[in-house]
Design a protein around this motif. Structure first.
Motif, PDB file in Angstrom:
ATOM      1  N   SER A 125       0.943  -1.242  -0.011  1.00  0.00           N
ATOM      2  CA  SER A 125       0.002   0.052  -0.196  1.00  0.00           C
ATOM      3  C   SER A 125       0.882   1.172   0.016  1.00  0.00           C
ATOM      4  CB  SER A 125      -0.920  -0.049   1.168  1.00  0.00           C
ATOM      5  OG  SER A 125      -1.887   0.904   1.070  1.00  0.00           O
ATOM      6  N   ALA A 126       0.582   2.302   0.604  1.00  0.00           N
ATOM      7  CA  ALA A 126       1.382   3.514   0.772  1.00  0.00           C
ATOM      8  C   ALA A 126       1.157   4.280   2.091  1.00  0.00           C
ATOM      9  CB  ALA A 126       1.169   4.272  -0.591  1.00  0.00           C
ATOM     10  N   ILE A 127       2.037   4.986   2.727  1.00  0.00           N
ATOM     11  CA  ILE A 127       1.807   5.953   3.688  1.00  0.00           C
ATOM     12  C   ILE A 127       1.104   7.230   2.853  1.00  0.00           C
ATOM     13  CG2 ILE A 127       2.837   7.598   5.065  1.00  0.00           C
ATOM     14  CD1 ILE A 127       5.029   5.984   5.711  1.00  0.00           C
ATOM     15  N   GLY A 128      -0.206   7.668   3.357  1.00  0.00           N
ATOM     16  CA  GLY A 128      -1.116   8.177   2.827  1.00  0.00           C
ATOM     17  C   GLY A 128      -2.308   7.702   2.375  1.00  0.00           C
ATOM     18  N   ALA A 129      -2.146   6.369   2.638  1.00  0.00           N
ATOM     19  CA  ALA A 129      -3.653   5.531   2.577  1.00  0.00           C
ATOM     20  C   ALA A 129      -4.548   5.856   3.558  1.00  0.00           C
ATOM     21  CB  ALA A 129      -3.293   3.933   2.834  1.00  0.00           C
ATOM     22  N   ASP A 130      -5.630   6.429   3.214  1.00  0.00           N
ATOM     23  CA  ASP A 130      -6.544   7.088   4.240  1.00  0.00           C
ATOM     24  C   ASP A 130      -8.034   7.255   3.662  1.00  0.00           C
ATOM     25  OD1 ASP A 130      -7.944   8.669   5.990  1.00  0.00           O
ATOM     26  OD2 ASP A 130      -6.341  10.350   5.942  1.00  0.00           O
ATOM     27  N   PRO A 131      -8.860   6.482   4.281  1.00  0.00           N
ATOM     28  CA  PRO A 131     -10.614   6.842   3.708  1.00  0.00           C
ATOM     29  C   PRO A 131     -10.900   8.428   3.552  1.00  0.00           C
ATOM     30  CG  PRO A 131     -10.467   5.648   5.879  1.00  0.00           C
ATOM     31  CD  PRO A 131      -8.822   5.878   5.502  1.00  0.00           C
ATOM     32  N   GLN A 132     -10.217   9.041   4.356  1.00  0.00           N
ATOM     33  CA  GLN A 132     -10.661  10.566   4.229  1.00  0.00           C
ATOM     34  C   GLN A 132      -9.926  11.369   3.449  1.00  0.00           C
ATOM     35  OE1 GLN A 132     -13.562  10.974   6.144  1.00  0.00           O
ATOM     36  NE2 GLN A 132     -13.113   9.156   7.322  1.00  0.00           N
ATOM     37  N   ILE A 219       0.279  -4.147   9.732  1.00  0.00           N
ATOM     38  CA  ILE A 219       0.692  -3.117   8.808  1.00  0.00           C
ATOM     39  C   ILE A 219       1.984  -2.676   9.227  1.00  0.00           C
ATOM     40  CG2 ILE A 219       0.018  -1.079   7.618  1.00  0.00           C
ATOM     41  CD1 ILE A 219      -2.934  -1.559   8.176  1.00  0.00           C
ATOM     42  N   TYR A 220       2.860  -2.630   8.309  1.00  0.00           N
ATOM     43  CA  TYR A 220       4.295  -2.065   8.573  1.00  0.00           C
ATOM     44  C   TYR A 220       4.562  -0.855   7.819  1.00  0.00           C
ATOM     45  CZ  TYR A 220       5.290  -6.670  10.589  1.00  0.00           C
ATOM     46  OH  TYR A 220       5.441  -7.826  11.447  1.00  0.00           O
ATOM     47  N   GLU A 221       5.110   0.295   8.326  1.00  0.00           N
ATOM     48  CA  GLU A 221       5.313   1.321   7.786  1.00  0.00           C
ATOM     49  C   GLU A 221       6.757   1.498   7.420  1.00  0.00           C
ATOM     50  OE1 GLU A 221       1.293   3.545   9.336  1.00  0.00           O
ATOM     51  OE2 GLU A 221       3.102   4.744   9.663  1.00  0.00           O
ATOM     52  N   LEU A 222       7.224   1.771   6.344  1.00  0.00           N
ATOM     53  CA  LEU A 222       8.388   1.797   6.062  1.00  0.00           C
ATOM     54  C   LEU A 222       9.267   3.394   5.462  1.00  0.00           C
ATOM     55  CD1 LEU A 222       8.440  -1.575   3.774  1.00  0.00           C
ATOM     56  CD2 LEU A 222       8.916  -1.246   6.290  1.00  0.00           C
ATOM     57  N   VAL A 283       5.188  10.463   6.252  1.00  0.00           N
ATOM     58  CA  VAL A 283       6.161   9.988   7.104  1.00  0.00           C
ATOM     59  C   VAL A 283       5.517   8.848   7.936  1.00  0.00           C
ATOM     60  CG1 VAL A 283       7.563  12.160   7.181  1.00  0.00           C
ATOM     61  CG2 VAL A 283       5.695  11.707   8.787  1.00  0.00           C
ATOM     62  N   VAL A 284       6.339   8.120   8.409  1.00  0.00           N
ATOM     63  CA  VAL A 284       6.011   6.814   9.530  1.00  0.00           C
ATOM     64  C   VAL A 284       5.294   7.347  10.708  1.00  0.00           C
ATOM     65  CG1 VAL A 284       6.873   5.080  10.994  1.00  0.00           C
ATOM     66  CG2 VAL A 284       7.867   5.499   8.581  1.00  0.00           C
ATOM     67  N   SER A 285       4.211   6.881  11.106  1.00  0.00           N
ATOM     68  CA  SER A 285       3.517   7.256  12.078  1.00  0.00           C
ATOM     69  C   SER A 285       3.855   6.874  13.627  1.00  0.00           C
ATOM     70  CB  SER A 285       1.792   6.696  11.914  1.00  0.00           C
ATOM     71  OG  SER A 285       1.954   5.381  12.242  1.00  0.00           O
ATOM     72  N   SER A 286       3.501   7.660  14.591  1.00  0.00           N
ATOM     73  CA  SER A 286       4.070   7.329  15.761  1.00  0.00           C
ATOM     74  C   SER A 286       3.579   6.197  16.302  1.00  0.00           C
ATOM     75  CB  SER A 286       3.638   8.588  16.907  1.00  0.00           C
ATOM     76  OG  SER A 286       2.303   8.784  16.816  1.00  0.00           O
ATOM     77  N   GLU A 287       2.455   5.816  15.877  1.00  0.00           N
ATOM     78  CA  GLU A 287       1.704   4.690  16.314  1.00  0.00           C
ATOM     79  C   GLU A 287       2.663   3.372  15.595  1.00  0.00           C
ATOM     80  OE1 GLU A 287      -0.203   6.574  14.434  1.00  0.00           O
ATOM     81  OE2 GLU A 287      -1.108   7.592  16.469  1.00  0.00           O
ATOM     82  N   ALA A 288       2.960   3.367  14.498  1.00  0.00           N
ATOM     83  CA  ALA A 288       3.417   2.339  13.856  1.00  0.00           C
ATOM     84  C   ALA A 288       4.868   2.178  14.491  1.00  0.00           C
ATOM     85  CB  ALA A 288       4.019   2.677  12.451  1.00  0.00           C
ATOM     86  N   ALA A 289       5.581   3.274  14.805  1.00  0.00           N
ATOM     87  CA  ALA A 289       7.048   3.309  15.566  1.00  0.00           C
ATOM     88  C   ALA A 289       7.123   2.917  16.790  1.00  0.00           C
ATOM     89  CB  ALA A 289       7.435   4.755  15.473  1.00  0.00           C
ATOM     90  N   SER A 290       5.924   3.461  17.528  1.00  0.00           N
ATOM     91  CA  SER A 290       5.843   2.728  18.912  1.00  0.00           C
ATOM     92  C   SER A 290       5.452   1.200  19.224  1.00  0.00           C
ATOM     93  CB  SER A 290       4.956   3.440  19.816  1.00  0.00           C
ATOM     94  OG  SER A 290       3.468   3.244  19.353  1.00  0.00           O
ATOM     95  N   GLU A 291       4.867   0.651  18.104  1.00  0.00           N
ATOM     96  CA  GLU A 291       4.356  -0.559  17.983  1.00  0.00           C
ATOM     97  C   GLU A 291       5.445  -1.469  17.415  1.00  0.00           C
ATOM     98  OE1 GLU A 291       0.563  -0.537  16.372  1.00  0.00           O
ATOM     99  OE2 GLU A 291      -0.193   0.525  17.967  1.00  0.00           O
ATOM    100  N   GLY A 292       6.641  -0.956  16.906  1.00  0.00           N
ATOM    101  CA  GLY A 292       7.648  -1.738  16.240  1.00  0.00           C
ATOM    102  C   GLY A 292       7.342  -1.950  14.786  1.00  0.00           C
ATOM    103  N   ARG A 293       6.322  -1.487  14.183  1.00  0.00           N
ATOM    104  CA  ARG A 293       5.867  -1.975  12.799  1.00  0.00           C
ATOM    105  C   ARG A 293       6.628  -1.229  11.897  1.00  0.00           C
ATOM    106  NH1 ARG A 293       1.313  -0.061  11.975  1.00  0.00           N
ATOM    107  NH2 ARG A 293       0.647   0.634  13.642  1.00  0.00           N
TER     108      ARG A 293
END
Ligand SMILES: NC(=O)c1ccc[n+]([C@@H]2O[C@H](COP(=O)([O-])OP(=O)(O)OC[C@H]3O[C@@H](n4cnc5c(N)ncnc54)[C@H](OP(=O)(O)O)[C@@H]3O)[C@@H](O)[C@H]2O)c1
Length: 328
Positions: A125-132, A219-222, A283-293
């Motif tokens: 997918s891509a960072i920026g995937a957002d239903p809104q 979901i991993y954010e790279l 950019v990588v979200s703080s949630e993904a960073a804190s969860e190690g994804r």
């Protein structure tokens, strides 16, 4: 790592890669081939992808015809495979290539085919995937993720930030523009933040999903090692190609008009939808960073632009491999 063998014939795993002919795709195919997997590359026009064969040994890589818009062709390309990877995406619509058909319905169809075959799926997918998201690219990427989740809860979804590497369409595009134009556009003033990620690192993560070393259903954010503004990306690119150019801020309103007009071209350099996407940091979200994804959680130290850009942008220098000060 030792490649897992499958079936009574004890053959290496067969991995079907949709979008294997693209920028990220060829690096993924190479990473899988290096590990010893058999790779089936599902492309719309196999005859246009002869550059894939030398990435593996004789007979290791096979190109087959498939189109995400035709379910029967998906089923055919997935049949008999042990793992499937979806790298298909478009940045601009054209003809029957619509965001919804490719990134939402196409993603669902491929997930359904993988489920029917009983095999794991890695979905890009891509960072920026957002239903809104205001951008149709961002919204359909989110719809694709949802469809994958609903169909195959165990699938691994990867969301990269902007990807750089020898065949990228970001640094190469602006470096090429700098050869002819005295200025480069800073869309929206150049403040949008990116976390450029090296294509080789993305390919390594994709290959690890096939190895089975990443946790399923996540979901991993790279993102790369550095958060960089659009302006900083342009500055670093200009340093590498050893050229001085005026960086011209373009307000969002003007950028949208330019994108609407340019979007009418057969291969648009910019579309209104891309301008809408650029209005949000990537950019990588703080949630993904804190969860190690993230890369850190996976145990990979990502490569920076400073290491890789000079290895392929040198061709945009006036002196080729040489800088004005001498050898690069
Ligand atoms: N590049 C980036 O900076 C970036 C950043 C974040 C996420 N991503 C995502 O990463 C993935 C790969 O990106 P990329 O840069 O490698 O894109 P790319 O170079 O444009 O490659 C896209 C691939 O999709 C295939 N494709 C297009 N329409 C298709 C269809 N209807 N049926 C089957 N295949 C089709 C293309 O094959 P044909 O030869 O048949 O056209 C090509 O192999 C995409 O999902 C993209 O959204 C990329």
């Amino acid at each position: 790592m030792a490649v897992e063998k499958t079936g009574i014939l004890n053959k290496p795993k067969l991995v079907t890669v949709f979008g294997g002919s693209g920028f990220v795709g060829r690096h993924v195919v190479a990473a899988l081939a290096q590990r010893g997997y058999r790779v089936r590359v599902a492309v719309r026009r196999p005859t246009l992808a002869p550059y894939l064969q030398p990435l593996g040994n004789m007979g290791q890589i096979q190109a087959v015809q498939a189109n995400l818009r035709y379910r029967w062709s998906i089923d055919r390309a997935v049949r008999g495979a042990d793992h499937v990877i979806n790298l298909v995406g478009i940045l601009a619509e054209g003809g029957s290539q619509r965001f919804n058909a490719i990134q939402a319905s196409g993603a669902r169809a491929l997930a359904e085919a993988a489920r029917a075959e009983g095999i794991p799926l890695t979905h890009i997918s891509a960072i920026g995937a957002d239903p809104q998201s205001a951008s149709a690219y961002g919204r359909t990427k989110a719809e694709g993720e949802k469809a994958v989740r609903e169909t195959l809860p165990d699938a691994i979804i990867l969301r990269p930030s902007i990807i750089f590497g020898p065949e990228d369409s970001f640094f190469n595009k602006f470096a090429n523009m700098a050869r002819f134009s005295p200025f480069l556009p800073l869309i929206g003033g150049g403040k949008t933040k990116f976390q450029p990620v090296y294509v080789g690192d993305v390919a390594e993560v994709v290959a690890r999903t096939v190895d089975g070393t990443l946790e399923r259903g996540k979901i991993y954010e790279l993102g790369g090692p550095e958060v960089m503004s659009f302006r900083r990306c342009m500055e670093e690119m200009l340093e590498v190609i050893d050229r001085k150019r005026v960086l011209l801020p373009i307000p969002w309103s003007a950028a949208k008009i330019i994108g609407s007009v340019a979007g009418l071209l057969p291969k648009p350099p910019l579309t209104r939808d891309q301008v809408l996407l650029l209005q949000h940091d990537n950019v990588v979200s703080s949630e993904a960073a804190s969860e190690g994804r993230t890369f850190e959680g996976i145990g990979i130290r990502p490569t920076g632009t400073d290491v890789v850009l000079p290895t392929y942008l040198w061709r945009f220098r006036e002196q080729g491999q040489f800088t004005k000060k001498g050898m690069a």
